[in-house]
Write a protein that holds these residues in place. Structure first.
Motif, PDB file in Angstrom:
ATOM      1  N   ALA A   6      39.690  33.410  26.490  1.00 35.81           N
ATOM      2  CA  ALA A   6      40.212  32.371  27.381  1.00 35.81           C
ATOM      3  C   ALA A   6      41.508  32.818  28.047  1.00 35.81           C
ATOM      4  CB  ALA A   6      40.436  31.079  26.600  1.00 35.81           C
ATOM      5  N   GLN A   7      42.334  33.519  27.309  1.00 32.11           N
ATOM      6  CA  GLN A   7      43.595  34.001  27.885  1.00 32.11           C
ATOM      7  C   GLN A   7      43.336  34.983  29.019  1.00 32.11           C
ATOM      8  OE1 GLN A   7      45.358  35.585  24.342  1.00 32.11           O
ATOM      9  NE2 GLN A   7      45.876  33.562  23.501  1.00 32.11           N
ATOM     10  N   ALA A   8      42.439  35.943  28.793  1.00 31.32           N
ATOM     11  CA  ALA A   8      42.163  36.956  29.811  1.00 31.32           C
ATOM     12  C   ALA A   8      41.544  36.336  31.058  1.00 31.32           C
ATOM     13  CB  ALA A   8      41.234  38.030  29.240  1.00 31.32           C
ATOM     14  N   LEU A   9      40.511  35.515  30.867  1.00 35.09           N
ATOM     15  CA  LEU A   9      39.867  34.875  32.012  1.00 35.09           C
ATOM     16  C   LEU A   9      40.811  33.896  32.698  1.00 35.09           C
ATOM     17  CD1 LEU A   9      36.317  34.199  30.485  1.00 35.09           C
ATOM     18  CD2 LEU A   9      36.984  36.042  32.028  1.00 35.09           C
ATOM     19  N   GLY A  10      41.598  33.184  31.896  1.00 35.59           N
ATOM     20  CA  GLY A  10      42.539  32.218  32.464  1.00 35.59           C
ATOM     21  C   GLY A  10      43.607  32.883  33.317  1.00 35.59           C
ATOM     22  N   ILE A  11      44.113  34.020  32.858  1.00 37.28           N
ATOM     23  CA  ILE A  11      45.109  34.744  33.661  1.00 37.28           C
ATOM     24  C   ILE A  11      44.470  35.224  34.959  1.00 37.28           C
ATOM     25  CG2 ILE A  11      46.554  36.818  33.755  1.00 37.28           C
ATOM     26  CD1 ILE A  11      46.998  36.475  30.729  1.00 37.28           C
ATOM     27  N   GLY A  12      43.206  35.652  34.892  1.00 40.07           N
ATOM     28  CA  GLY A  12      42.513  36.044  36.115  1.00 40.07           C
ATOM     29  C   GLY A  12      42.402  34.898  37.098  1.00 40.07           C
ATOM     30  N   VAL A  13      42.065  33.712  36.596  1.00 40.00           N
ATOM     31  CA  VAL A  13      41.972  32.527  37.457  1.00 40.00           C
ATOM     32  C   VAL A  13      43.333  32.189  38.047  1.00 40.00           C
ATOM     33  CG1 VAL A  13      41.529  30.043  37.466  1.00 40.00           C
ATOM     34  CG2 VAL A  13      39.942  31.584  36.305  1.00 40.00           C
ATOM     35  N   VAL A  14      44.364  32.201  37.228  1.00 39.57           N
ATOM     36  CA  VAL A  14      45.717  31.909  37.715  1.00 39.57           C
ATOM     37  C   VAL A  14      46.143  32.930  38.769  1.00 39.57           C
ATOM     38  CG1 VAL A  14      48.159  31.843  37.046  1.00 39.57           C
ATOM     39  CG2 VAL A  14      46.452  30.686  35.635  1.00 39.57           C
ATOM     40  N   ALA A  15      45.825  34.199  38.543  1.00 42.76           N
ATOM     41  CA  ALA A  15      46.185  35.247  39.507  1.00 42.76           C
ATOM     42  C   ALA A  15      45.524  34.986  40.859  1.00 42.76           C
ATOM     43  CB  ALA A  15      45.779  36.626  38.974  1.00 42.76           C
ATOM     44  N   ILE A  16      44.265  34.554  40.855  1.00 40.36           N
ATOM     45  CA  ILE A  16      43.584  34.270  42.112  1.00 40.36           C
ATOM     46  C   ILE A  16      44.239  33.099  42.826  1.00 40.36           C
ATOM     47  CG2 ILE A  16      41.423  33.380  43.096  1.00 40.36           C
ATOM     48  CD1 ILE A  16      39.928  35.137  41.112  1.00 40.36           C
ATOM     49  N   TYR A  17      44.583  32.058  42.087  1.00 39.48           N
ATOM     50  CA  TYR A  17      45.238  30.912  42.724  1.00 39.48           C
ATOM     51  C   TYR A  17      46.623  31.279  43.256  1.00 39.48           C
ATOM     52  CZ  TYR A  17      41.680  27.465  41.553  1.00 39.48           C
ATOM     53  OH  TYR A  17      40.517  26.741  41.504  1.00 39.48           O
ATOM     54  N   LEU A  18      47.355  32.098  42.511  1.00 38.33           N
ATOM     55  CA  LEU A  18      48.659  32.544  43.009  1.00 38.33           C
ATOM     56  C   LEU A  18      48.499  33.380  44.271  1.00 38.33           C
ATOM     57  CD1 LEU A  18      50.530  33.511  39.698  1.00 38.33           C
ATOM     58  CD2 LEU A  18      50.966  31.538  41.172  1.00 38.33           C
ATOM     59  N   TRP A  19      47.481  34.226  44.301  1.00 32.71           N
ATOM     60  CA  TRP A  19      47.215  35.044  45.493  1.00 32.71           C
ATOM     61  C   TRP A  19      46.902  34.140  46.691  1.00 32.71           C
ATOM     62  CZ3 TRP A  19      47.311  40.468  45.734  1.00 32.71           C
ATOM     63  CH2 TRP A  19      46.866  41.018  46.932  1.00 32.71           C
TER      64      TRP A  19
ATOM     65  N   TYR B  89      40.139  43.459  46.720  1.00 29.79           N
ATOM     66  CA  TYR B  89      39.895  43.179  45.311  1.00 29.79           C
ATOM     67  C   TYR B  89      40.712  44.094  44.417  1.00 29.79           C
ATOM     68  CZ  TYR B  89      36.052  39.928  46.206  1.00 29.79           C
ATOM     69  OH  TYR B  89      35.303  38.844  46.586  1.00 29.79           O
ATOM     70  N   PHE B  90      40.970  45.289  44.879  1.00 30.47           N
ATOM     71  CA  PHE B  90      41.865  46.178  44.140  1.00 30.47           C
ATOM     72  C   PHE B  90      43.254  45.559  44.034  1.00 30.47           C
ATOM     73  CE2 PHE B  90      45.065  49.673  44.582  1.00 30.47           C
ATOM     74  CZ  PHE B  90      44.976  50.167  43.285  1.00 30.47           C
ATOM     75  N   GLY B  91      43.757  45.048  45.150  1.00 29.67           N
ATOM     76  CA  GLY B  91      45.071  44.419  45.140  1.00 29.67           C
ATOM     77  C   GLY B  91      45.128  43.210  44.230  1.00 29.67           C
ATOM     78  N   VAL B  92      44.097  42.370  44.271  1.00 32.31           N
ATOM     79  CA  VAL B  92      44.065  41.181  43.418  1.00 32.31           C
ATOM     80  C   VAL B  92      43.967  41.576  41.952  1.00 32.31           C
ATOM     81  CG1 VAL B  92      42.743  39.108  42.846  1.00 32.31           C
ATOM     82  CG2 VAL B  92      43.068  39.746  45.233  1.00 32.31           C
ATOM     83  N   ALA B  93      43.139  42.573  41.639  1.00 30.53           N
ATOM     84  CA  ALA B  93      42.990  43.015  40.254  1.00 30.53           C
ATOM     85  C   ALA B  93      44.291  43.618  39.727  1.00 30.53           C
ATOM     86  CB  ALA B  93      41.854  44.027  40.146  1.00 30.53           C
ATOM     87  N   VAL B  94      44.967  44.417  40.542  1.00 29.38           N
ATOM     88  CA  VAL B  94      46.262  44.976  40.136  1.00 29.38           C
ATOM     89  C   VAL B  94      47.264  43.852  39.898  1.00 29.38           C
ATOM     90  CG1 VAL B  94      48.245  46.313  40.932  1.00 29.38           C
ATOM     91  CG2 VAL B  94      45.932  47.217  41.233  1.00 29.38           C
ATOM     92  N   PHE B  95      47.258  42.864  40.776  1.00 26.92           N
ATOM     93  CA  PHE B  95      48.141  41.714  40.625  1.00 26.92           C
ATOM     94  C   PHE B  95      47.869  40.999  39.302  1.00 26.92           C
ATOM     95  CE2 PHE B  95      48.997  37.128  41.633  1.00 26.92           C
ATOM     96  CZ  PHE B  95      50.372  37.234  41.725  1.00 26.92           C
ATOM     97  N   ALA B  96      46.585  40.808  38.953  1.00 24.72           N
ATOM     98  CA  ALA B  96      46.226  40.139  37.703  1.00 24.72           C
ATOM     99  C   ALA B  96      46.664  40.953  36.493  1.00 24.72           C
ATOM    100  CB  ALA B  96      44.719  39.892  37.663  1.00 24.72           C
ATOM    101  N   VAL B  97      46.461  42.272  36.545  1.00 23.58           N
ATOM    102  CA  VAL B  97      46.849  43.127  35.416  1.00 23.58           C
ATOM    103  C   VAL B  97      48.368  43.149  35.248  1.00 23.58           C
ATOM    104  CG1 VAL B  97      46.863  45.508  34.575  1.00 23.58           C
ATOM    105  CG2 VAL B  97      44.769  44.533  35.526  1.00 23.58           C
ATOM    106  N   CYS B  98      49.091  43.202  36.340  1.00 26.58           N
ATOM    107  CA  CYS B  98      50.559  43.159  36.252  1.00 26.58           C
ATOM    108  C   CYS B  98      51.037  41.810  35.710  1.00 26.58           C
ATOM    109  CB  CYS B  98      51.172  43.428  37.620  1.00 26.58           C
ATOM    110  SG  CYS B  98      50.986  45.136  38.184  1.00 26.58           S
ATOM    111  N   LEU B  99      50.361  40.736  36.104  1.00 27.27           N
ATOM    112  CA  LEU B  99      50.695  39.423  35.556  1.00 27.27           C
ATOM    113  C   LEU B  99      50.438  39.399  34.055  1.00 27.27           C
ATOM    114  CD1 LEU B  99      51.559  36.498  36.140  1.00 27.27           C
ATOM    115  CD2 LEU B  99      49.142  35.963  36.579  1.00 27.27           C
ATOM    116  N   MET B 100      49.347  40.025  33.626  1.00 24.19           N
ATOM    117  CA  MET B 100      49.064  40.151  32.194  1.00 24.19           C
ATOM    118  C   MET B 100      50.181  40.899  31.479  1.00 24.19           C
ATOM    119  SD  MET B 100      45.026  41.081  31.915  1.00 24.19           S
ATOM    120  CE  MET B 100      43.764  39.816  32.093  1.00 24.19           C
ATOM    121  N   ALA B 101      50.649  41.977  32.092  1.00 25.75           N
ATOM    122  CA  ALA B 101      51.710  42.776  31.469  1.00 25.75           C
ATOM    123  C   ALA B 101      52.987  41.964  31.304  1.00 25.75           C
ATOM    124  CB  ALA B 101      51.970  44.026  32.306  1.00 25.75           C
ATOM    125  N   VAL B 102      53.327  41.171  32.310  1.00 24.11           N
ATOM    126  CA  VAL B 102      54.526  40.330  32.225  1.00 24.11           C
ATOM    127  C   VAL B 102      54.377  39.304  31.101  1.00 24.11           C
ATOM    128  CG1 VAL B 102      55.893  38.586  33.434  1.00 24.11           C
ATOM    129  CG2 VAL B 102      55.139  40.642  34.637  1.00 24.11           C
TER     130      VAL B 102
END
Length: 642
Positions: free
Chosen positions: A386-399, A274-287
């Motif tokens: 919606a943007q924050a939650l949506g990016i989290g959902v997208v990050a999980i699907y990308l993972w 979950y740490f890896g997925v959360a970091v991935f989501a935050v980095c996706l947010m930064a991009v």
């Protein structure tokens, strides 16, 4: 006082107070449940009925809190009702079905066995140490288990017995802390509804893995904090935020940086995946935030504040991560140990080979997730939530897609474990979708007088309907808690116990014959539930997937097989004396005719199941020597080196 100190101090103080309330509610509830002799959940509907009653009462407290918040009356009482209601919901939903057993969901079977072993290890000592191997630091993050060990030590319980109350109290505390975070980020009445919804779905789909469920509960508000830290268009325009507060009230985004960093640090100490997925989501947010900033300001310099805050989040998370990862990293970089045959990522069940799409299922949860999906899409351009939650959902699907792609390289990213956080994010979005959808219908129908009451009735009916179905979702896990034999040698369903009932005698003989404390002895056994109850070290782990990669699981298995082929006691004694690892001080075998047997395992990924079991037999004559003391106990034979 600076805005950051004021904001962070207020939120932390409220979270601590809420956590105390939740801990008291859960502890009192579990104590009350334990004072009554309940029938087993898998053989009676009594506790199921009382679970439903308790859930309705807890939901009533939450409804009362929402009503007071909407009326802007007695805010302190509304908070107490919401904290008490959500912690009571967790306690009754898990505690009542498990009231007649000392074991948590899934008992001490499969994954829960090694988790119990870890908690037992850190109950025995506060020092960070591998759950199984005597000479290694921990590889699996120790945070949740270390806290659990202190809880067990404080209450005087054995690790295996503390697992259930600690897991339930921990989930109650996490649910209330998540509520406090939501309340500081969105409207207070919506926060109660969102926290209740995410708690309910997390209990249903994440509770068996209690340490990951804690992170699932906190994931939604953590994503809002991370997005608030990284995407701050109001800094350039001077406009108001969605919630209507100016940038000064958010301490220039650094309060969000602190919150996001603390969450990532907690994840690093609790659960690496979950740490890896959360970091991935935050980095996706930064991009994404960088792209939006460049488009708005048309200069690359606009990404500098984003980068600075991202580094700040990473620094906070890294410092917290080092509290549990330092021993492993020091051992690894010292050159005294090298990565061996760990295979933690070698598991691909059928659910990991497809994308989880709960919004396509025809049930109550599916409809709710569908509402959340629609809201995420419709509000992606206008709502920061919606943007924050949506990016989290997208990050999980990308993972998930990356995990499937990784199978071509002979591994996975364990995406099947992400269904619970995905559902939790969609459930949070579903609350917003239902609230805004109901408001739109209300306005479209010219605001009929009883529409709000009707909408509230529908929401409450849905909440009760889903909540009372949670024990059905967890039926297999609850049943196992009653059919497994606990550390006292008893089954909660009062049927004949398994061979685990002989462990107490084995432990007594080991202490007597070795003359050493438990944590000074290494035992070679494949009945590893013995090591989950008593803090002896093991020579080999249950499977390579739970083994420390520094332990060289495959080589240890080969060594055990080599020992079994020896022909004389002297050869075995010499082999043990010259073993490259700390050799076993005792062997705990199963008897098999004229031989002693061990059931070893081998990683056979990409097959599913991914573990192959095979039996290794030792001839009894191999221990016919004064160097070995042999004791038969039930179906076991204990061999102690003297």
């Amino acid at each position: 006082m600076t805005p950051l100190a004021r904001q962070a101090g207020g939120a932390i103080g409220e979270a601590v107070l809420a956590a105390v309330v939740a801990g008291v509610v859960a502890a009192v509830g579990l104590k009350a449940f334990s004072t009554v002799h309940w029938p087993a959940f898998n053989s009676s509907n009594v506790t199921r009925s009382l679970t439903t009653v308790g859930q309705v009462v807890a939901l009533a407290l939450l409804v009362g809190a929402i009503v007071l918040l909407r009326l802007h009356k007695w805010g302190w009482l509304a908070k107490l009702l919401s904290w008490g209601g959500i912690s009571a919901f967790v306690t009754v939903t898990l505690g009542m079905p498990l009231a007649a057993t000392k074991l948590y969901l899934f008992g001490m079977s499969v994954d829960q066995e090694f988790r119990t072993q870890y908690l037992t290890r850190l109950t025995d000592s506060a020092a960070l140490h591998d759950m199984n191997y005597i000479d290694l630091p921990p590889f699996y993050p120790a945070g949740w288990f270390w806290i659990g060990g202190r809880f067990a030590s404080l209450t005087g319980m054995a690790g295996w017995e503390a697992f259930k109350p600690y897991a339930i109290i921990g989930l109650a505390v996490a649910a209330v802390v998540a509520l406090v975070l939501w309340s500081n980020l969105i409207r207070a009445d919506w926060a109660v509804a969102v926290a209740a919804a995410t708690t309910a779905v997390t209990l249903a789909y994440g509770a068996p893995e209690a340490y990951s469920a804690v992170l699932t509960l906190l994931l939604g508000p953590a994503l809002l904090l991370a997005w608030g830290a990284l995407h701050r268009p109001a800094e350039a325009t001077g406009s108001k935020t969605e919630a209507g507060s100016d940038e000064e009230s958010t301490a220039g985004g650094w309060g969000a940086v602190l919150g996001a960093g603390l969450f990532l640090g907690l994840a690093a100490t609790f659960y690496s995946l979950y740490f890896g997925v959360a970091v991935f989501a935050v980095c996706l947010m930064a991009v994404i935030a960088a792209g939006l900033a460049i488009r708005a300001e048309r200069t690359w310099r606009s990404i500098l504040p984003i980068l600075v805050r991202l580094i700040g989040i990473g620094a906070i998370a890294g410092l917290l991560a080092l509290t549990v990862w330092t021993p492993f990293l020091l051992k690894f970089v010292s050159g005294k140990a090298s990565l061996g045959s760990g295979s933690a990522f070698h598991y691909l069940p059928e659910s990991g080979s497809r994308l989880p799409l709960p919004m396509t299922e025809f049930n109550l949860l599916g409809v709710f997730c569908l509402a959340g999906t629609i809201w995420l899409v419709l509000r992606a351009g206008s709502s920061r939530r919606a943007q924050a939650l949506g990016i989290g959902v997208v990050a999980i699907y990308l993972w998930c897609l990356l995990s499937m792609l990784a199978t071509a390289a002979g591994t996975t990213l364990l995406a099947f474990r992400l269904e619970s956080p995905l559902i939790a994010l969609l459930a949070a979005a579903g609350v917003f979708g239902f609230a805004e959808g109901a408001r739109a219908i209300y306005q479209a129908l010219n605001e009929p007088g009883r529409f709000r009451i009707a909408a509230a009735a529908v929401a409450l009916a849905g909440a009760i309907g889903f909540s009372q179905g949670i024990p059905n979702v967890l039926a297999a896990e609850i049943n196992t808690a009653y059919t497994d034999t606990d550390g006292n040698g008893e089954r909660a369903d009062k049927r004949a116990p398994s061979a685990v009932s002989y462990y107490r005698d084995i432990d007594a003989k080991l202490l007597e014959q070795t003359g050493r404390p438990r944590d000074a002895s290494v035992v070679l056994t494949t009945d590893t539930s013995f090591l989950a109850i008593y803090p002896y070290y093991g020579f080999q782990a249950l499977t390579s997937h739970y083994a420390n990669p520094l332990a060289d699981f495959a080589a240890r298995t080969a060594e055990i097989q080599r020992w079994s082929t020896l022909t004389t006691p002297q050869e075995l004694t010499d082999a043990l004396n010259h073993c490259r690892w700390r050799a076993p001080d005792a062997f705990l075998f199963r008897r098999s005719g004229d031989d002693y047997s061990l059931r070893l395992s081998q990683d056979v990924y990409p097959n599913d199941p991914n573990v192959k079991r095979f039996t290794v037999t030792f001839p009894k004559s191999l221990f016919d020597d004064a160097h070995y003391r042999i004791t038969d106990i039930g179906p076991f034979t204990l061999v102690v080196r003297v």
